[in-house]
Design a protein around this motif. Structure first.
Motif: not given
Length: 189
Positions: A10-15, A28-36, A41-43, A168-170
């Motif tokens: 999961p991607v945690i949005l910290g604010t 964007l990061v959630a979309r990119e990791i979801g392509k793997h 994943t989940e935001l 980063f994701l790899n």
């Protein structure tokens, strides 16, 4: 290692601030990791977690957030830099779980309106991650001048971020697989 189930990262949005500029990087990061392949994943938007503020730690544990942290093989934290640090609400949310994080990978994405791209927030989060039992990877993503990196509708303007996010994701996925194998196969005793 043949995975019997997809990795959950999961991607945690910290604010929770109004007008937060870190929403677009988190999406964007959630979309990119979801392509793997082999990744779920989940935001997770901390602004949406109904945690009380009159207590702290495991006393305020939210069952849904705790379940997601237990299920997670790794985490991505996207945090803006506020006065050289992270938001108090992010710390409040993270502290609501403990055992759920042990021996899991974490990658940090720093966001700032200035030239340093959240470097100081990442530096301040590293000892917190260690104390929580998370294993930090050695790559970060820094969104500098974030207001210029995205259009108003969230479209990425600066495509150079894609290569940085991929690197980063790899690393995060490799560490997530390695640590899951360790948690499943190697006893601490």
């Amino acid at each position: 290692m043949a995975a019997t189930r997809p990795l959950f990262i999961p991607v945690i949005l910290g604010t929770a601030r109004m007008g937060r500029m870190s929403l677009h990087p988190a999406q964007l990061v959630a979309r990119e990791i979801g392509k793997h392949a082999g990744i779920e994943t989940e935001l997770i938007d901390i602004a949406q977690l109904p945690l009380p503020t009159n207590d702290a730690g495991e006393a305020i544990k939210h069952p849904g957030f705790s379940e997601k942290m237990e299920r997670a093989d790794a985490l991505i934290i996207v945090s803006p830099e506020y006065n050289h640090g992270y938001s108090g609400l992010l710390k409040h949310v993270l502290d609501s779980c403990l055992k759920e994080y042990i021996h899991k990978a974490v990658g940090i994405v720093g966001v700032s309106a200035g030239p340093f791209g959240g470097t100081r927030v990442i530096e301040n989060l590293l000892p917190v991650m260690r104390e929580l039992g998370l294993v930090t990877i050695f790559w970060d993503v820094n969104f500098s001048n974030v207001q210029e990196a995205f259009a108003a509708d969230g479209t990425l303007v600066d495509q150079s971020y894609i290569g940085r996010i991929d690197k980063f994701l790899n690393e995060l996925i490799w560490m997530a697989k390695t640590l899951r194998h360790g948690r499943d196969q190697i006893s601490l005793d």
